[in-house]
Write a protein that holds these residues in place. Structure first.
Motif, short mmCIF file in Angstrom:
data_model
loop_
_atom_site.label_atom_id
_atom_site.label_comp_id
_atom_site.label_asym_id
_atom_site.label_seq_id
_atom_site.Cartn_x
_atom_site.Cartn_y
_atom_site.Cartn_z
N GLY A 107 0.82 -1.21 0.00
CA GLY A 107 0.00 0.00 0.00
C GLY A 107 0.85 1.25 0.00
N ARG A 108 0.32 2.32 0.57
CA ARG A 108 1.04 3.59 0.56
C ARG A 108 1.00 4.28 1.91
NH1 ARG A 108 2.38 5.00 -4.52
NH2 ARG A 108 3.07 7.05 -3.79
N MET A 109 2.08 5.03 2.18
CA MET A 109 2.15 5.90 3.34
C MET A 109 2.74 7.22 2.88
SD MET A 109 3.34 3.34 6.43
CE MET A 109 2.80 4.49 7.72
N CYS A 110 2.63 8.22 3.74
CA CYS A 110 3.09 9.56 3.34
C CYS A 110 4.61 9.62 3.23
CB CYS A 110 2.59 10.60 4.34
SG CYS A 110 0.81 10.87 4.29
N LEU A 111 5.32 9.15 4.27
CA LEU A 111 6.77 9.29 4.32
C LEU A 111 7.46 7.94 4.47
CD1 LEU A 111 7.03 12.34 6.76
CD2 LEU A 111 7.21 12.39 4.27
N ARG A 112 8.68 7.84 3.93
CA ARG A 112 9.46 6.61 4.04
C ARG A 112 9.78 6.29 5.49
NH1 ARG A 112 9.93 1.85 3.14
NH2 ARG A 112 9.05 2.50 1.13
N ARG A 113 10.06 7.31 6.29
CA ARG A 113 10.38 7.05 7.69
C ARG A 113 9.19 6.45 8.42
NH1 ARG A 113 10.50 12.93 8.17
NH2 ARG A 113 8.59 13.68 9.21
N ASP A 114 7.98 6.81 8.03
CA ASP A 114 6.79 6.22 8.64
C ASP A 114 6.69 4.74 8.28
OD1 ASP A 114 6.22 8.72 9.60
OD2 ASP A 114 4.68 9.17 8.10
N ALA A 115 7.01 4.42 7.04
CA ALA A 115 6.99 3.02 6.60
C ALA A 115 8.04 2.21 7.36
CB ALA A 115 7.24 2.94 5.10
N VAL A 116 9.20 2.79 7.59
CA VAL A 116 10.26 2.10 8.33
C VAL A 116 9.80 1.77 9.75
CG1 VAL A 116 12.57 2.36 9.33
CG2 VAL A 116 12.14 3.07 6.96
N ILE A 117 9.12 2.72 10.38
CA ILE A 117 8.60 2.50 11.74
C ILE A 117 7.55 1.39 11.74
CG2 ILE A 117 7.29 3.55 13.62
CD1 ILE A 117 8.61 6.23 12.89
N ALA A 118 6.67 1.41 10.76
CA ALA A 118 5.63 0.38 10.66
C ALA A 118 6.24 -1.00 10.52
CB ALA A 118 4.70 0.69 9.49
N VAL A 119 7.26 -1.11 9.68
CA VAL A 119 7.93 -2.40 9.48
C VAL A 119 8.62 -2.84 10.77
CG1 VAL A 119 9.82 -3.55 8.27
CG2 VAL A 119 8.21 -2.11 7.00
N TRP A 120 9.31 -1.91 11.42
CA TRP A 120 10.02 -2.24 12.67
C TRP A 120 9.05 -2.74 13.74
CZ3 TRP A 120 9.82 -0.52 17.72
CH2 TRP A 120 10.86 -0.95 18.55
N MET A 121 7.92 -2.06 13.91
CA MET A 121 6.96 -2.46 14.94
C MET A 121 6.32 -3.80 14.61
SD MET A 121 5.12 1.05 16.20
CE MET A 121 4.44 0.19 17.60
N THR A 122 6.12 -4.06 13.33
CA THR A 122 5.56 -5.35 12.93
C THR A 122 6.52 -6.48 13.28
OG1 THR A 122 4.29 -4.34 11.14
CG2 THR A 122 4.70 -6.70 10.98
N ARG A 123 7.82 -6.24 13.14
CA ARG A 123 8.82 -7.26 13.47
C ARG A 123 8.81 -7.61 14.95
NH1 ARG A 123 12.29 -8.37 9.36
NH2 ARG A 123 12.54 -6.79 7.72
N GLN A 124 8.34 -6.69 15.80
CA GLN A 124 8.33 -6.92 17.24
C GLN A 124 7.19 -7.80 17.69
OE1 GLN A 124 11.22 -5.67 18.35
NE2 GLN A 124 11.27 -4.88 16.24
N VAL A 125 6.25 -8.08 16.81
CA VAL A 125 5.10 -8.92 17.17
C VAL A 125 5.57 -10.36 17.30
CG1 VAL A 125 2.85 -9.78 16.43
CG2 VAL A 125 3.45 -7.38 16.05
N ASN A 126 5.33 -10.96 18.45
CA ASN A 126 5.76 -12.34 18.67
C ASN A 126 5.04 -13.28 17.70
OD1 ASN A 126 5.90 -11.34 21.94
ND2 ASN A 126 7.63 -12.40 21.05
N GLY A 127 5.83 -14.12 17.05
CA GLY A 127 5.28 -15.05 16.08
C GLY A 127 5.55 -14.65 14.65
N VAL A 128 5.94 -13.39 14.44
CA VAL A 128 6.29 -12.94 13.10
C VAL A 128 7.67 -13.48 12.74
CG1 VAL A 128 6.90 -10.93 11.69
CG2 VAL A 128 4.85 -10.88 13.13
#
Length: 210
Positions: A175-196
């Motif tokens: 999909g799309r987000m406004c800024l690349r840094r926002d996408a980086v944060i989203a990816v990082w937080m997703t990696r913290q989910v146990n089981g990913v």
């Protein structure tokens, strides 16, 4: 967002007291199919743990194969749980994340950890098997958590155009987000989910920061 020990631990724990004899400890391990039992002191606190290895070491000593280390010899010569136990016990609290619990077990070379209250009282036990539960969560469960807890609640940014797909624990964010840094944060937080297991970043951005 991280899964805690409280969510996966075993609440009904087989334990022994410091004065429990060798044969009774062995019987409990065999009867309940466990490899370790916590040893409780007179006040109900966890004084240590006794494992199969501790009992086998004792049998070696009795058979004439005395250990050369004096501390090991003293433990191997014991006849009660208090003599045989490894102490102090390595423990965790219910609030400990399963990631931390896994690291402790790996670093210390042990298969389970007593779970205790703030004052040291036994609540349960968490094993390697329990920790692995977070990695066998369904793809649907992971997708739901990422959508609700990461994209909808945790991120202070527009994630309405982000799509989540999970296959065998591998998450694809598109999909799309406004800024690349926002996408980086989203990816990082997703990696913290146990089981990913992994995260594939396919998010396009409207613009990059200057």
């Amino acid at each position: 967002m991280a899964v805690t020990v409280e969510e996966v631990m075993t609440w009904q724990v087989i334990s022994v007291r410091e004065d429990t004899c060798f044969k009774e400890v062995a019987a409990k391990l065999f009867e309940h199919g466990v490899t370790t039992v916590p040893v409780l002191d007179a006040g109900g606190g966890v004084a240590g743990v006794v494992s199969e290895a501790d009992l086998l070491r004792t049998e070696e000593f009795r058979g004439g194969l005395a250990p050369t280390d004096s501390h090991v010899t003293w433990r191997a010569a014991g006849t009660s749980a208090g003599d045989l136990m490894s102490a102090p016990a390595i423990t965790v609290t219910p609030e400990t994340s399963v990631t931390v619990a896994a690291r402790v077990m790996n670093a210390c070379g042990i298969k389970s950890l007593p779970v205790v209250t703030a004052d040291g009282r036994l609540l349960g036990i968490v094993s390697r098997h329990d920790v692995l539960k977070v990695f066998v969560r369904s793809d649907e469960d992971l997708e739901r958590q990422i959508r609700v807890e990461v994209l909808n609640r945790a991120l202070w940014m527009d994630t309405t155009r982000v799509h989540v797909a999970v296959v065998d624990g591998v998450v694809t964010l598109s999909g799309r987000m406004c800024l690349r840094r926002d996408a980086v944060i989203a990816v990082w937080m997703t990696r913290q989910v146990n089981g990913v297991v992994d995260v594939i970043d396919e998010i396009d951005c409207d613009r990059d920061p200057d």
